[in-house]
Write a protein that holds these residues in place. Structure first.
Motif, PDB file in Angstrom:
ATOM      1  N   THR A  32       0.833  -1.199   0.000  1.00 24.27           N
ATOM      2  CA  THR A  32       0.000   0.000   0.000  1.00 24.27           C
ATOM      3  C   THR A  32       0.871   1.253   0.000  1.00 24.27           C
ATOM      4  OG1 THR A  32      -1.650  -1.211   1.275  1.00 24.27           O
ATOM      5  CG2 THR A  32      -1.896   1.175   1.199  1.00 24.27           C
ATOM      6  N   VAL A  39      -4.099  -0.671 -10.303  1.00 23.58           N
ATOM      7  CA  VAL A  39      -4.907   0.464 -10.761  1.00 23.58           C
ATOM      8  C   VAL A  39      -6.017   0.790  -9.769  1.00 23.58           C
ATOM      9  CG1 VAL A  39      -6.462   1.230 -12.588  1.00 23.58           C
ATOM     10  CG2 VAL A  39      -4.365   0.018 -13.180  1.00 23.58           C
ATOM     11  N   ASP A  40      -6.562  -0.218  -9.103  1.00 25.69           N
ATOM     12  CA  ASP A  40      -7.648   0.007  -8.152  1.00 25.69           C
ATOM     13  C   ASP A  40      -7.227  -0.439  -6.748  1.00 25.69           C
ATOM     14  OD1 ASP A  40     -10.001   0.519  -6.905  1.00 25.69           O
ATOM     15  OD2 ASP A  40     -11.206  -0.901  -8.059  1.00 25.69           O
ATOM     16  N   PRO A  41      -6.439   0.394  -6.059  1.00 27.35           N
ATOM     17  CA  PRO A  41      -5.925  -0.027  -4.747  1.00 27.35           C
ATOM     18  C   PRO A  41      -7.044  -0.288  -3.739  1.00 27.35           C
ATOM     19  CG  PRO A  41      -5.462   2.309  -5.155  1.00 27.35           C
ATOM     20  CD  PRO A  41      -5.993   1.742  -6.440  1.00 27.35           C
ATOM     21  N   VAL A  42      -8.158   0.400  -3.875  1.00 30.67           N
ATOM     22  CA  VAL A  42      -9.269   0.215  -2.938  1.00 30.67           C
ATOM     23  C   VAL A  42      -9.765  -1.237  -2.990  1.00 30.67           C
ATOM     24  CG1 VAL A  42     -11.659   0.857  -2.464  1.00 30.67           C
ATOM     25  CG2 VAL A  42      -9.988   2.623  -3.058  1.00 30.67           C
ATOM     26  N   ALA A  43     -10.045  -1.715  -4.187  1.00 30.16           N
ATOM     27  CA  ALA A  43     -10.540  -3.088  -4.330  1.00 30.16           C
ATOM     28  C   ALA A  43      -9.463  -4.094  -3.928  1.00 30.16           C
ATOM     29  CB  ALA A  43     -10.983  -3.325  -5.769  1.00 30.16           C
ATOM     30  N   LEU A  45      -6.911  -3.828  -1.806  1.00 34.28           N
ATOM     31  CA  LEU A  45      -6.734  -3.858  -0.351  1.00 34.28           C
ATOM     32  C   LEU A  45      -7.858  -4.678   0.290  1.00 34.28           C
ATOM     33  CD1 LEU A  45      -5.104  -2.403   2.012  1.00 34.28           C
ATOM     34  CD2 LEU A  45      -6.978  -0.769   2.058  1.00 34.28           C
ATOM     35  N   THR A  99     -12.619   2.890   2.815  1.00 33.13           N
ATOM     36  CA  THR A  99     -12.091   3.210   1.484  1.00 33.13           C
ATOM     37  C   THR A  99     -13.101   2.916   0.379  1.00 33.13           C
ATOM     38  OG1 THR A  99     -11.076   1.046   1.158  1.00 33.13           O
ATOM     39  CG2 THR A  99      -9.743   2.717   2.234  1.00 33.13           C
ATOM     40  N   ASP A 100     -13.854   1.831   0.501  1.00 37.34           N
ATOM     41  CA  ASP A 100     -14.786   1.486  -0.573  1.00 37.34           C
ATOM     42  C   ASP A 100     -16.059   2.331  -0.496  1.00 37.34           C
ATOM     43  OD1 ASP A 100     -16.413   0.350  -2.464  1.00 37.34           O
ATOM     44  OD2 ASP A 100     -15.999  -1.715  -1.926  1.00 37.34           O
TER      45      ASP A 100
END
Lengths: 215, 298
Positions: A32, A39-43, A45, A99-100
């Motif tokens: 992190t 590309v989508d760090p939220v998903a 993580l 985050t999500d």
């Protein structure tokens, strides 16, 4: 063979399992901070935390079948496995909330009720909460062994629900979570079958003592 | 000058060449190798996602169901030679090359918002031509009501097609008036490059007011018909994916609330933004659906 392994395991302290179990979290924090989450760090993580939670859930669930089938005892580490599972599941839920979903509480509430995969996941998590809270010697003493054991049978429901949560979020039938669901069901089946053979095996003293030493 | 797709030097090669031939000569040569399109009033002023984001986060189940599978596996797809069969209720059916459908001098840049049914979004600078220009070229007959599209079927190059995750080949469709709408384009480029394979090379549909899955990739067949054509996701799960698939925050998908969306590239704490009716294109397209119950026709 089993005795040799058990001897080795006896020398392994529980904190070693904790250290090893927190390595995936350390790697996730590292990735992190390094921006390695794609590309989508939220998903990413959220999903990595969820997957790790399920792996520890399965690990905890495998302890008894492993013992009954092979005589290898990981019983000493089971509490750590369960609490590690809860740690990752809690962080998974926290990642979802922050985050999500960006703390949109009303939408989260509606979503949980409306969407089966969220409902399954949340039910599984809610079932894990009392298990985590009572994962200490004091609770076992307070509740009494039998009551405590009954309470912890909730994990038999939580595990398939968690896997269903993972399967259901996908748009098509996905291979990986379906495979893990199969593992969970197999572990539950082994448990049920061996329990039955335990009561059937009363007439067979040799088998009986083997099971007895296992529990 | 007419370039074929085989004449386009892969970017990493011409970048190397630019290092090699220092200075002005290479700079003068580069515009011919890149794609460019006239700016369009239909473009949004929002900041586009990076090429890296757009090309590494794809749903293209022909190459796998993971977001990074297409970037990994789509290189195996041959996109040259390529032809699009146009048939059905048209005056000039036949096999058309990408250059015939989207000639260089007709290309426009269209910076569009993209909304995925999974509740994430991007902004993408496409290069392409209005689908209407292509349909006018082939001459739509008066009986035609729908346009059906089909993606390449080539399991030996498209690894995802070896699994029946959905029924292959992928098919999609539009009502004729949706297809003729000026916002609807056939894209052949992204930023200033030809479309990367994972984004639907060499030619794909883009319908910005509908969920991303309506915008079929790597088109090999376009058929004008008087019947509503079957569409892949609708066939798989009609209760979740309608024929229209208009972006609509009020009609929620059984698994993803459509009220809000997450912008890819917003970072770990970017939060969510509200989803706009027809993905923000309501002024242009709402009239197409007047009198329809959009909760029924989702």
């Amino acid at each position: 063979m089993a005795r040799k392994i058990n001897d080795m395991l006896r020398r392994l302290p529980v904190w070693a399992v904790w250290i090893a179990g927190l390595i995936p979290l350390a790697l996730l924090i590292w990735d992190t901070l390094q921006g390695n989450l794609g590309v989508d760090p939220v998903a990413m993580l959220e999903h990595r935390l969820g997957r790790t939670a399920i792996y520890f859930l399965i690990g905890g669930l495998a302890v008894t079948p492993l013992l009954r089938l092979t005589g290898i005892s990981l019983m000493k580490f089971r509490r750590a496995l369960g609490l590690l599972c809860f740690t990752y599941a809690g962080l998974h839920v926290l990642a979802w909330i922050s985050t999500d979903m960006g703390f949109l509480w009303a939408q989260m509430g509606r979503d949980i009720l409306k969407r089966p995969y969220l409902l399954f996941g949340m039910l599984a998590f809610v079932m894990l909460v009392p298990l985590a809270i009572t994962s200490n010697n004091l609770s076992i003493r307070r509740l009494g062994g039998l009551k405590w054991k009954r309470l912890h049978m909730l994990v038999y429901a939580a595990a398939p629900l968690a896997a269903l949560h993972w399967i259901w979020v996908k748009k098509t039938l996905p291979l990986t979570p379906v495979a893990w669901m199969a593992v969970i069901l197999a572990l539950l089946l082994v448990r049920a079958v061996l329990k039955r053979s335990k009561s059937a095996g009363r007439k067979n003293p040799a088998k009986n003592t083997q099971v007895k030493s296992a529990t | 000058m007419k370039l074929n797709w085989s004449d386009v030097t892969p970017k990493h090669l011409w970048l190397n060449r630019r290092n090699f031939i220092a200075g002005g000569a290479a700079l003068a040569a580069s515009p011919a190798l890149a794609l460019s399109g006239r700016p369009s009033p239909f473009s949004t002023s929002e900041k586009p996602n990076t090429l890296e984001e757009i090309t590494n986060y794809n749903n293209f189940y022909e190459f796998g169901t993971g977001k990074t599978d297409p970037a990994k596996n789509a290189g195996a797809m041959t996109t040259d030679p390529w032809s699009v069969e146009i048939g059905g209720l048209v005056d000039r059916p036949g096999s058309y090359g990408v250059e015939d459908l989207a000639p260089d001098n007709a290309l426009e840049e269209r910076i569009y918002r993209l909304r995925c049914v999974e509740a994430w979004s991007m902004v993408i600078p496409w290069i392409g031509v209005p689908l209407a220009s292509v349909l006018e070229k082939v001459g739509v007959q008066s009986g035609a009501k729908y346009v059906a599209f089909q993606t390449l079927l080539r399991p030996e190059e498209m690894s995802g097609q070896r699994f029946p995750s959905i029924r292959w080949p992928y098919v999609e469709g539009l009502r004729l008036d949706e297809a003729m709408h000026p916002l609807t384009i056939l894209a052949t480029g992204l930023y200033s490059d030809p479309l990367p394979n994972q984004n639907g090379a060499p030619i794909r549909l883009v319908v910005p007011w509908k969920y991303g899955f309506k915008s079929i990739k790597s088109i090999v067949r376009i058929t004008l018909t008087d019947q509503q054509p079957p569409t892949s996701w609708n066939e798989l799960q009609p209760s979740e994916y309608g024929f229209y698939a208009n972006v609509n925050p009020n009609v929620s998908h059984p698994r993803w609330s459509q009220a809000t969306e997450r912008r890819i590239g917003a970072g770990l704490f970017g939060g969510r933004e509200e989803t706009l009716m027809f993905n923000g294109y309501a002024d242009q397209v709402a009239s197409l659906y007047s009198g329809m119950d959009l909760a029924q026709n989702y």
